[in-house]
Write an enzyme that holds these catalytic residues in place. Structure first.
Site: not given
Length: 251
Positions: A9, A14, A40, A127
């Site tokens: 998530k 991570k 990102k 996600d």
């Protein structure tokens, strides 16, 4: 070549996990490549003193096909080769398609052959596990998926969805589930809840990462904890995790 996908998530840690694993594997003597598959494009920041590197998609948009591997593959801490897939122009395009394009570009330019990594780590936003976000699970990419999870309800919910996707894709020759990495958030009954989640998918908890001031400091320093604080408990936990992953990959 050992190929690992780290899913989890958003905000679960991570990328911190992937970067410290990359550095830990490199310190063991392995040649490592880390590929950030999050729009990102911050997966490799801790391996680059917080410096963002040009993404594959931005480079393709700028140069078309006239780019070299040196335009998209950069060296980070411990010699780890760093790549960021990137994402579409905000508001336009599909992030999942961007991952597909980036991984195909690396293959087209012969990145794996040129750098000959012993270990490739794909750091993937988890996600949603569909379209391009499932690309690192596909045949020819990762061999096993490790899911970063805490004891928090939404983290466990996302982890369960990822595990379910891995199980559903397994019949297509995709990556298998390697295990769950518990990134502790100090919630009630955390270890038990995550262990139960692992058992639900016939896997185990591969490693445990405690909340740590050293990890928080490294976020500010733009450095991996296995380099900045090699004698710390956090560094020891990442080193143990790396060893456990290698054992799982060699089964």
């Amino acid at each position: 070549m050992i190929k690992i996908a780290i899913y989890g998530k958003g905000g679960i840690g991570k990328s911190t996990c992937a970067s410290n694993l990359s550095a830990a594997f490199s310190k063991m003597g392995y040649k490592v490549m880390q590929i950030g598959c999050d729009p990102k494009a911050d997966s490799t920041a801790l391996l680059r003193k917080s410096e963002r590197i040009p993404t594959v998609l931005d480079t393709i948009r700028e140069k078309g096909d006239a780019y070299e591997l040196s335009d998209i593959v950069y060296e980070g801490s411990c010699g780890v080769k760093c790549v960021e897939a990137g994402g579409p122009v905000p508001g336009l395009g599909c992030a999942g398609r961007g991952i597909i394009a980036a991984l195909e570009a690396l293959e087209k330019k012969g990145a794996y052959g040129k750098f000959s990594p012993d270990i490739v780590i794909y750091d993937v936003l988890g996600d949603v596990v569909c379209g391009g976000f499932s690309m690192p699970m596909r045949k020819g990419y990762a061999d096993k998926v490790f899911v970063v999870c805490s004891g928090e309800k939404m983290s466990r919910y996302a982890a369960a969805n990822i595990c379910m996707a891995v199980e559903n894709f397994k019949g297509r020759g995709y990556a298998a589930l390697g295990g769950i990495i518990l990134d502790r958030r100090n919630v009630a009954n955390e270890d038990e809840a995550v262990k139960e989640l692992a058992e639900d998918f016939n896997t185990s908890v591969t490693g445990y990462i405690d909340r740590s001031e050293d990890i928080a400091k490294c976020d500010e320093l733009g450095e991996v904890v296995v380099n900045a604080f090699p004698e710390s408990k956090a560094a020891e936990q990442f080193n143990v995790l790396a060893e456990n992953i290698l054992k799982e990959m060699n089964k």
